[in-house]
Design an enzyme around this catalytic site. Sequence first.
Site: not given
Ligand code: BGP
Length: 466
Positions: A159, A374
Amino acid sequence: MKLPDTFIFGGATAAYQCEGESKTHGKGKTAWDDYLEDQGWFSPDPASDFYHQYPEDLKLCREFGINGIRISIAWSRIFPTGEGQINKEGVDFYHKMFLACRDYGVEPFVTLHHFDTPDALHKNGDFLNPHTIDCFEQYAKFCFEEYKDEVKYWFTFNEIWPVSENQYTTGTFPPGEKYNLTKTIESLHAMITAHAKAVIAFKEGGYPGRIGIIHSLETKYPYDASKAEDVLAAERSDAVSNKFLLDATFLGHYSEETLDHINFLFGLDGKEFKPNLEDMDVIRKAAKYNDCLGINYYQSHFLRAYAGESQIHHNGTGAKGTAVNRIKGIGEQVLKEGIDRTDWDWLIYPEGLCDMILRIKHDYPNYKEIYITENGMGYKDDFEDGTIDDSPRIDYIKRHLQWIAKAMEKGANVKGYFVWSLMDMFSWSNGYNKRYGLFYVDYKTQKRYPKKSAYWYKEISKTKEV
Ligand code: BGP
């Protein structure tokens, strides 16, 4: 709908969010350590103690039909200052973990950079300093050589857009700068250059396996498609966060349409976007080498024209309805009637994932293969005597898998899916009450408890029916 027998049903993790032991065992500091300490809100230790608990987590994967795991290597566990001296204990730790993956029959998909630039490099300008790009290339080469017998699937970055956006526009990642869109874009370009150098090193080194990059791709729609100014807002938001990176990754250059939007935004700051020719040559060369694309997808956005100054409020506590995102020169993200959202104001719109996959198939036909690296739902899980009913999460994942299957029916080559997250872990700017895991983690005892979603996921990984 049925997914293919070879489909990967995975779970995703990231080093800094799950390992714990963030300043021990020879590990160097990351950009996050001082930043979190100054804030005093959350600690990355012990997180989910994956450093010690990984055999348990891999055992759960095997028991619950999870045949792939996303793991990231913590750069500063290998090179404590990002370059030079190696920390052998860190190198050995990943050997042990990859071997355990083999023993438990779980394929590791390994990311080199998941938000955790070593602090020594971060303090010197992070990726905006070309020295960091060179260090990243050396670190990548080291990992390819060291783990070549254990890792078949590599991703360079996780990302690039959220990293740069949160560092310099929303201010929620270190160094916490706000509303600096041109710096954000310069950082995107720098990281994509680093990606390209690593991909070239991998291919020219003749390493076995596949390599790609993971982009966060949020589909952008005009709030009112009949209004030209809303359409423009959606296009501009897309150009900065999606198209800029997809162009660079798969075309090997920035298309004219993309550059029009980028130049407009630089113009607002009285600046020019001038990537150097050497970087562009590297980006061009790497475009033909990518073997796969990882897509992280949680939400889409609806954009309305906005003429004022930038205003952002990050909803990091789950107080529904508090998020504000208005960017000067781009537009305003707004809610849309009939579309539900999580407590953190993330719009639940699985169609958007299908649209994004089909757009890639159409606009970048050399993408080769896609993994949804993800997808998942942040939720305030209730823990009652070891049973956790997270039905909204099941519904969220199921609907996304159905829309992935629809994209596949239309010819898209999607090879696997990774739930974010495998087990509960630290959330960068939201701490520990925003849980995503299939497995509940009691952070005091580090005991794992399968949630209802874990049992459901086990079933679909067996039947492949979604
Ligand atoms: C993505 C990242 C993850 C994770 C996820 C959820 O952007 O790659 O590492 O954290 O988001 O986001 P958050 O934890 O901010 O809810």
